[in-house]
Design a protein around this motif. Sequence first.
Motif, short mmCIF file in Angstrom:
data_model
loop_
_atom_site.label_atom_id
_atom_site.label_comp_id
_atom_site.label_asym_id
_atom_site.label_seq_id
_atom_site.Cartn_x
_atom_site.Cartn_y
_atom_site.Cartn_z
N ILE A 161 -28.76 38.05 -57.47
CA ILE A 161 -29.19 39.19 -56.64
C ILE A 161 -30.08 38.69 -55.50
N THR A 162 -30.97 37.73 -55.80
CA THR A 162 -31.83 37.17 -54.76
C THR A 162 -31.00 36.49 -53.68
N HIS A 163 -30.01 35.71 -54.14
CA HIS A 163 -29.14 35.02 -53.18
C HIS A 163 -28.47 36.01 -52.25
N CYS A 164 -27.91 37.08 -52.83
CA CYS A 164 -27.19 38.05 -52.00
C CYS A 164 -28.13 38.75 -51.03
N THR A 165 -29.33 39.10 -51.50
CA THR A 165 -30.28 39.76 -50.60
C THR A 165 -30.64 38.86 -49.44
N SER A 168 -47.72 28.23 -35.37
CA SER A 168 -47.36 27.51 -36.58
C SER A 168 -47.90 28.25 -37.80
N ASP A 169 -47.17 28.20 -38.90
CA ASP A 169 -47.53 28.80 -40.18
C ASP A 169 -47.47 30.32 -40.18
N ASN A 170 -46.87 30.93 -39.18
CA ASN A 170 -46.61 32.36 -39.27
C ASN A 170 -45.38 32.59 -40.15
N VAL A 171 -45.41 33.69 -40.90
CA VAL A 171 -44.26 34.03 -41.73
C VAL A 171 -43.55 35.22 -41.07
N LEU A 172 -42.25 35.09 -40.90
CA LEU A 172 -41.48 36.13 -40.21
C LEU A 172 -40.50 36.77 -41.17
N LEU A 173 -40.28 38.07 -40.94
CA LEU A 173 -39.21 38.76 -41.65
C LEU A 173 -38.00 38.78 -40.72
N THR A 174 -36.86 38.29 -41.20
CA THR A 174 -35.67 38.27 -40.36
C THR A 174 -34.57 39.08 -41.01
N GLU A 175 -33.69 39.62 -40.18
CA GLU A 175 -32.56 40.38 -40.73
C GLU A 175 -31.27 39.67 -40.40
N ARG A 176 -30.32 39.76 -41.34
CA ARG A 176 -29.06 39.05 -41.15
C ARG A 176 -27.91 40.02 -40.99
N ILE A 177 -28.21 41.30 -40.77
CA ILE A 177 -27.13 42.29 -40.68
C ILE A 177 -26.46 42.21 -39.31
N ALA A 197 -21.60 42.24 -61.92
CA ALA A 197 -20.58 41.25 -61.54
C ALA A 197 -20.54 40.99 -60.04
N LEU A 198 -20.89 41.98 -59.24
CA LEU A 198 -20.75 41.84 -57.79
C LEU A 198 -21.63 40.72 -57.22
N PRO A 199 -22.94 40.73 -57.50
CA PRO A 199 -23.77 39.62 -56.98
C PRO A 199 -23.32 38.27 -57.52
N LEU A 200 -22.89 38.26 -58.78
CA LEU A 200 -22.43 37.00 -59.38
C LEU A 200 -21.21 36.47 -58.64
N ASP A 249 -19.96 32.09 -52.31
CA ASP A 249 -20.81 31.46 -51.31
C ASP A 249 -21.13 30.02 -51.65
N CYS A 250 -21.35 29.74 -52.93
CA CYS A 250 -21.88 28.43 -53.30
C CYS A 250 -20.78 27.47 -53.73
N VAL A 251 -19.74 27.95 -54.37
CA VAL A 251 -18.74 27.04 -54.91
C VAL A 251 -17.52 26.95 -54.00
N GLY A 252 -16.87 28.05 -53.76
CA GLY A 252 -15.71 27.98 -52.88
C GLY A 252 -14.82 29.18 -53.03
N TYR A 253 -13.79 29.22 -52.21
CA TYR A 253 -12.88 30.35 -52.23
C TYR A 253 -11.51 29.91 -51.71
#
Lengths: 165, 169
Positions: free
Chosen positions: A22-26, A47-56, B13-16, B22-26
């Motif tokens: 879940i962390t990875h996906c977020t 230097s050393d500022n922490v930023l919030l970035t969006e990837r959408i 299952a979705l995040p998994l 993303d990490c292994v391949g497709y």
Amino acid sequence: MKYNILTRLRSLMRITIQYACITHCTFEYLGDFVLCKGPSMEPTLFSDNVLLTERISKYWRNYQSGDIIIAVSPVNADQYICKRIVAVSGERIVTQKPHPIEAESVQKPVKTAMTTDYVPRGCVWIEGDNKGNSSDSRYYGPIPLGLIRSRVVCRVWPLSQLSGL
Amino acid sequence: MAFRRFAKSLLYALPLGITFLDCVGYVARVDGISMQPVLNPDAEERDYVFLLRWGIHNSAVERGDIISLISPKDPAQKIIKRVVGMQGDVVSTLGYKHEIVRVPDGHCWVEGDHTGHSLDSNTFGPVAIGLMSARAVAIVWPPERWRILKNELPGRRRPIQVAKTSYYN
């Protein structure tokens, strides 16, 4: 007793993997936190500022000039750079080539030529805010959009300087 | 009740699944003729390749590997090419604006195997390593074409300094 420990271990592993995913996906698809290093974006970021970035916005790729972005460095793929987009593809840029290093040692200001150029398709022109101390598109030219990872939304640390960017 | 159980297992299952992709391949389909004869030897029949994402980010790519990368011209498009030169190599080009190019730091030189029918570094120049997304390791479909993709580089396309050292040894 032994059975009990094994089931606990299994459920612990299951929960760890689940939360890691879940962390990875977020972080990969929504947004993440970035720690800034280096002087190239002063006086906007230090230097050393922490930023919030969006990837959408990565999926629409609707970057505009003025956005601060995080990108993979085109000269070293293991490094990330934080710069401001100066021009997107199709726009015209007028830039000054940086002073050659030899010129500074002789203490003689050298007038460098201004060059005009168009940013090619699928590329952006990025520059640091600290023009004198930033290695950016003026050195390596326009970078492809595919290198951009995320767009900076706001600064979250230090808390006293919390602000949108 | 069944719906709730379904939603819960989907949430698990979705995040998994995404993390695995993303990490292994497709698996992805190869379009176009630029990698003939290794991929898509028959233009009508498309090959499906397994793209390994593991280890792409710590620069484990070597000359001769087939890689998939984001097109430097159009970020929505992914292209599949063979790595001909890594950073620092001196490559003799085929129809680029300079006859001989030293690949700059953080870049690589990629070419399709089907010379002349491929939009590659000979058109757009060296590409940043950061654009690489995965390495193709095997053809998985159709079944009669199943094979591991070997790391091979035709002798005439080797970077100049490598060709020289192997010539003298």
